[in-house]
Design a protein around this motif. Structure first.
Motif, short mmCIF file in Angstrom:
data_model
loop_
_atom_site.label_atom_id
_atom_site.label_comp_id
_atom_site.label_asym_id
_atom_site.label_seq_id
_atom_site.Cartn_x
_atom_site.Cartn_y
_atom_site.Cartn_z
N LYS A 125 -30.09 -6.81 33.26
CA LYS A 125 -29.79 -7.55 32.12
C LYS A 125 -28.44 -7.91 31.95
CE LYS A 125 -29.75 -2.95 29.79
NZ LYS A 125 -30.59 -2.12 28.63
N ASP A 126 -27.75 -7.68 33.12
CA ASP A 126 -26.07 -7.88 32.77
C ASP A 126 -25.97 -9.57 33.50
OD1 ASP A 126 -23.22 -8.12 33.12
OD2 ASP A 126 -23.20 -6.18 34.28
N THR A 127 -25.98 -10.44 32.58
CA THR A 127 -26.00 -11.57 33.00
C THR A 127 -24.60 -12.16 33.38
OG1 THR A 127 -25.77 -12.35 30.64
CG2 THR A 127 -28.13 -12.62 31.41
N PHE A 128 -23.53 -11.38 32.67
CA PHE A 128 -21.96 -11.73 32.84
C PHE A 128 -21.81 -11.66 34.35
CE2 PHE A 128 -17.59 -10.89 33.42
CZ PHE A 128 -17.10 -12.07 32.95
N TYR A 129 -21.93 -10.33 34.93
CA TYR A 129 -21.56 -10.02 36.13
C TYR A 129 -22.54 -10.79 37.05
CZ TYR A 129 -20.87 -7.34 40.45
OH TYR A 129 -20.50 -6.80 41.64
N ASN A 130 -23.86 -10.83 36.68
CA ASN A 130 -24.93 -11.24 37.88
C ASN A 130 -24.46 -12.77 38.14
OD1 ASN A 130 -25.80 -8.80 38.33
ND2 ASN A 130 -27.81 -9.06 36.84
N SER A 131 -24.14 -13.35 36.64
CA SER A 131 -23.90 -14.84 36.94
C SER A 131 -22.72 -15.12 38.03
CB SER A 131 -23.57 -15.39 35.41
OG SER A 131 -24.68 -15.29 34.70
#
Length: 106
Positions: A70-76
């Motif tokens: 759910k960590d879209t910032f880091y994963n993006s």
């Protein structure tokens, strides 16, 4: 089918919004294969190693480590760098967030 929404704010301040669908999820026990339909068609292998979660996109010859699904910032950030493509990296990160309740890792 799981639907999700993506957005990205470009350097010039303009916003881009698009939708995607997780069309297929296959559990291989040690990893999942996910097929994403959006602006591109993306096949992603998602698994867990001693270093945490990872995503591989064999059709693009890339892979990277992930944070939580759910960590879209880091994963993006990681996926955009690996793919060298903002829209596809953000799409995969948003799809992973939508898949968080579905994908279970030991």
């Amino acid at each position: 089918m799981i639907q999700f929404h993506c957005s990205y704010c470009w350097d010039d301040g303009s916003n881009d919004v698009w939708n995607g669908t997780v069309d297929q999820i296959t559990n291989f026990g040690s990893h999942y294969e996910v097929f994403i339909l959006s602006r591109s068609s993306l096949r992603v292998l998602i698994g867990k190693s001693s270093s945490g979660l990872f995503a591989c996109l064999p059709d693009f010859s890339v892979g990277c480590h992930l944070s939580t699904l759910k960590d879209t910032f880091y994963n993006s950030e990681r996926l955009i760098r690996a793919l060298d493509n903002v829209v596809d990296g953000k799409t995969v990160a948003c799809a992973l967030k939508a898949l968080e309740p579905v994908l279970k890792f030991n």
